[in-house]
Motif scaffolding. Structure first.
Motif, PDB file in Angstrom:
ATOM      1  N   VAL A 122      15.074  72.593   5.322  1.00  0.00           N
ATOM      2  CA  VAL A 122      13.810  73.134   4.900  1.00  0.00           C
ATOM      3  C   VAL A 122      13.537  73.989   3.729  1.00  0.00           C
ATOM      4  O   VAL A 122      14.557  74.660   3.786  1.00  0.00           O
ATOM      5  N   SER A 123      12.631  73.625   3.072  1.00  0.00           N
ATOM      6  CA  SER A 123      12.310  74.313   1.838  1.00  0.00           C
ATOM      7  C   SER A 123      10.787  74.885   1.892  1.00  0.00           C
ATOM      8  O   SER A 123       9.925  73.917   2.426  1.00  0.00           O
ATOM      9  N   VAL A 124      10.532  76.179   1.341  1.00  0.00           N
ATOM     10  CA  VAL A 124       9.265  76.465   1.488  1.00  0.00           C
ATOM     11  C   VAL A 124       8.545  77.314   0.356  1.00  0.00           C
ATOM     12  O   VAL A 124       9.567  77.753  -0.501  1.00  0.00           O
ATOM     13  N   ASP A 125       7.568  77.590   0.157  1.00  0.00           N
ATOM     14  CA  ASP A 125       6.922  78.048  -0.867  1.00  0.00           C
ATOM     15  C   ASP A 125       6.013  79.075  -0.359  1.00  0.00           C
ATOM     16  O   ASP A 125       5.974  79.392   0.853  1.00  0.00           O
ATOM     17  N   GLU A 126       5.367  79.937  -1.162  1.00  0.00           N
ATOM     18  CA  GLU A 126       4.676  81.427  -0.691  1.00  0.00           C
ATOM     19  C   GLU A 126       3.337  80.666   0.333  1.00  0.00           C
ATOM     20  O   GLU A 126       2.916  81.463   1.229  1.00  0.00           O
ATOM     21  N   LYS A 127       2.773  79.370   0.058  1.00  0.00           N
ATOM     22  CA  LYS A 127       1.891  78.947   0.709  1.00  0.00           C
ATOM     23  C   LYS A 127       2.408  78.601   2.147  1.00  0.00           C
ATOM     24  O   LYS A 127       1.681  78.778   3.346  1.00  0.00           O
TER      25      LYS A 127
END
Length: 159
Positions: A122-127
């Motif tokens: 799992v990788s995430v950004d601010e959104k």
């Protein structure tokens, strides 16, 4: 009338593949996998490929997000639904659209430019982070785990 029998909702950018189609479906006892994704709802070739990994005892439906919101409440109680979405924004859109998502399994969100990796899958950004926080505000349990035998953890603890 009670709501639809949604056993689990999973975020997996691969949608239906072996892990989803066999491992999770068997673990949950699901007899229907609903993929809520605007692009795949229009792509019969991709639907046919995904159907190939499902056991014969499990049906599938491929709906746009809006159609899922519109028809999920018409599901028969006999339908044990495993709802699969591509990303957290889709999950949030469904929840805010009235789909009763109480438990959200976060399985796969691939790394891409601008995202930070918070687990092996799992990788995430601010959104994404904002969407997970909003789902938490809506009392959705956020469980990061790849397969049922893993010990899950709240994704908010990793953000």
């Amino acid at each position: 009338m009670s709501g639809p029998n949604i056993l689990l909702t999973r975020i997996d950018n691969r949608l239906i593949h072996g892990q989803v189609g066999v491992t999770w479906t068997n673990h949950l006892g699901a007899n229907l996998v609903v993929v809520a994704n605007n692009k795949v709802a229009e792509d019969e070739v991709q639907q046919n490929l995904m159907d190939m990994v499902l056991p014969d005892t499990v049906q599938s439906r491929y709906f746009t997000l809006q159609k899922t919101i519109d028809v999920i409440h018409k599901a028969s109680p006999r339908q044990k639904i495993f709802l699969v979405v591509k990303d957290v924004q889709d999950a949030l859109a469904l929840r805010e659209g009235g789909v009763p998502i109480d438990n959200l399994n976060i399985g796969n969100m691939h790394y891409e430019e601008g995202k930070k990796q918070i687990s092996s899958t799992v990788s995430v950004d601010e959104k994404d982070i904002a969407a997970f926080k909003r789902l938490d505000e809506l009392d959705v349990k956020l469980d990061l785990r790849g397969v049922p035998s893993e010990r899950g953890q709240n994704i908010l603890d990793l953000l």
